[in-house]
Design a protein around this motif. Structure first.
Motif, PDB file in Angstrom:
ATOM      1  N   VAL A 195     -46.328 -35.776  17.255  1.00  0.00           N
ATOM      2  CA  VAL A 195     -45.529 -34.700  17.203  1.00  0.00           C
ATOM      3  C   VAL A 195     -43.942 -35.062  16.881  1.00  0.00           C
ATOM      4  N   LEU A 196     -43.726 -34.492  15.676  1.00  0.00           N
ATOM      5  CA  LEU A 196     -42.155 -34.767  15.021  1.00  0.00           C
ATOM      6  C   LEU A 196     -41.471 -33.516  15.619  1.00  0.00           C
ATOM      7  N   GLY A 197     -41.965 -32.408  15.380  1.00  0.00           N
ATOM      8  CA  GLY A 197     -41.051 -31.024  15.679  1.00  0.00           C
ATOM      9  C   GLY A 197     -42.102 -29.995  16.129  1.00  0.00           C
ATOM     10  N   CYS A 198     -41.586 -29.527  17.095  1.00  0.00           N
ATOM     11  CA  CYS A 198     -42.577 -28.353  17.930  1.00  0.00           C
ATOM     12  C   CYS A 198     -42.093 -26.916  18.157  1.00  0.00           C
ATOM     13  N   TYR A 199     -40.749 -26.629  17.615  1.00  0.00           N
ATOM     14  CA  TYR A 199     -40.313 -25.252  17.896  1.00  0.00           C
ATOM     15  C   TYR A 199     -40.761 -24.462  16.635  1.00  0.00           C
ATOM     16  N   GLY A 205     -36.879 -30.402  16.226  1.00  0.00           N
ATOM     17  CA  GLY A 205     -37.163 -29.750  14.964  1.00  0.00           C
ATOM     18  C   GLY A 205     -38.131 -28.593  15.116  1.00  0.00           C
ATOM     19  N   THR A 206     -38.516 -28.191  13.878  1.00  0.00           N
ATOM     20  CA  THR A 206     -39.626 -27.339  13.808  1.00  0.00           C
ATOM     21  C   THR A 206     -40.937 -27.999  13.618  1.00  0.00           C
ATOM     22  N   SER A 207     -42.086 -27.136  13.128  1.00  0.00           N
ATOM     23  CA  SER A 207     -43.338 -27.703  12.967  1.00  0.00           C
ATOM     24  C   SER A 207     -43.541 -28.945  11.992  1.00  0.00           C
ATOM     25  N   GLY A 226     -41.197 -29.453   8.639  1.00  0.00           N
ATOM     26  CA  GLY A 226     -40.148 -28.579   9.081  1.00  0.00           C
ATOM     27  C   GLY A 226     -38.793 -29.284   9.213  1.00  0.00           C
ATOM     28  N   SER A 227     -37.844 -28.317   9.782  1.00  0.00           N
ATOM     29  CA  SER A 227     -36.353 -28.829   9.830  1.00  0.00           C
ATOM     30  C   SER A 227     -36.438 -30.020  10.954  1.00  0.00           C
TER      31      SER A 227
END
Length: 246
Positions: free
Chosen positions: A5-9, A18-20, A36-37
């Motif tokens: 998981v790098l981003g999960c919001y 960050g985001t997905s 994502g961001s």
């Protein structure tokens, strides 16, 4: 096969997360799933972005694509050996303008996937289902050819019946869970209860909640999803840099 998981919001980054964006690894093959961001900074904690073999985009909303431009710049400007001379970025063509932007001269090339057909990427086979979202979006089910291990990622979607057969018996269901159970009004994402119900109906082995809300208690989100999934299916809210064996 591993999921990192790098981003999960959903929507926007929060609390330094960050985001997905997710890294899928099978042997020496590295697939970036959405970008994502904050994706690049998070990815650098795992491997050089230049070691990616491919990028796969579920759709073109900014919280899934915000770091694509700087990834293209890095591929163009950064020194060092590359896993691929030109990085392929796979996207759908239902949005021609955004698809066209995936190609950056001598750096990246946009490659269209056909959502009605299986996409073969190295050791992975990917099948798609169109989701219910305000823009064209496609949920990928990724299978490691050698082992049969499967990851079903809902991408962004409202609940609909077709998700059940698509996710059936997946080893891991990575579910867009942007709302708590008491959400009212329009919902282009799953609630915690809907994510749990999907896991239970599809009889997946494990449910991971992602595309998370920035407010509220995420322990509550997990508790609500677990109640709907039943006690036999482990449920977890993903965490940045967590690595899940599939």
């Amino acid at each position: 096969m591993k999921l990192t998981v790098l981003g999960c919001y959903g929507g926007y980054p929060h609390n330094g997360i960050g985001t997905s964006s997710y890294l899928i690894t099978s042997g020496e093959f590295h697939l970036l799933l959405d970008c994502g961001s904050g994706a690049l900074l998070a990815l650098e904690k795992q491997l050089s972005p230049l070691q990616l073999n491919a990028v796969l985009l579920t759709h073109y909303h900014h919280d899934h694509t915000a770091d694509l431009g700087v990834l293209q710049y890095e591929w163009q400007l950064a020194p060092g050996a590359k896993a691929e001379p030109i990085l392929p970025i796979y996207g759908h063509t239902a949005d021609p303008l955004n698809f066209g932007s995936l190609t950056w001269p001598n750096s990246t090339v946009g490659r269209a996937y056909n959502p009605a057909k299986t996409l073969k990427l190295g050791p992975l086979s990917i099948d798609f289902i169109p989701t219910h979202h305000p823009v064209p979006a496609y949920a990928p089910r990724i299978t490691e050819t050698a082992t049969g291990a499967s990851l079903a990622f809902t991408a962004d979607t409202a609940a609909f019946s077709g998700l059940t057969d698509w996710a059936r018996h997946a080893d891991v269901l990575l579910a867009d869970t942007n709302f708590y159970a008491d959400h009212q009004g329009t919902a282009w994402h799953l609630t915690s209860t809907q994510a749990g119900e999907l896991a239970q109906q599809a009889q997946v082995k494990r449910l991971l909640l992602t595309h998370l809300p920035q407010t509220g208690d995420l322990n509550q989100l997990a508790t609500e999803a677990q109640a709907a999934a039943g006690s036999d299916i482990p449920v977890e809210v993903v965490k940045p840099q967590a690595i899940y064996e599939i």
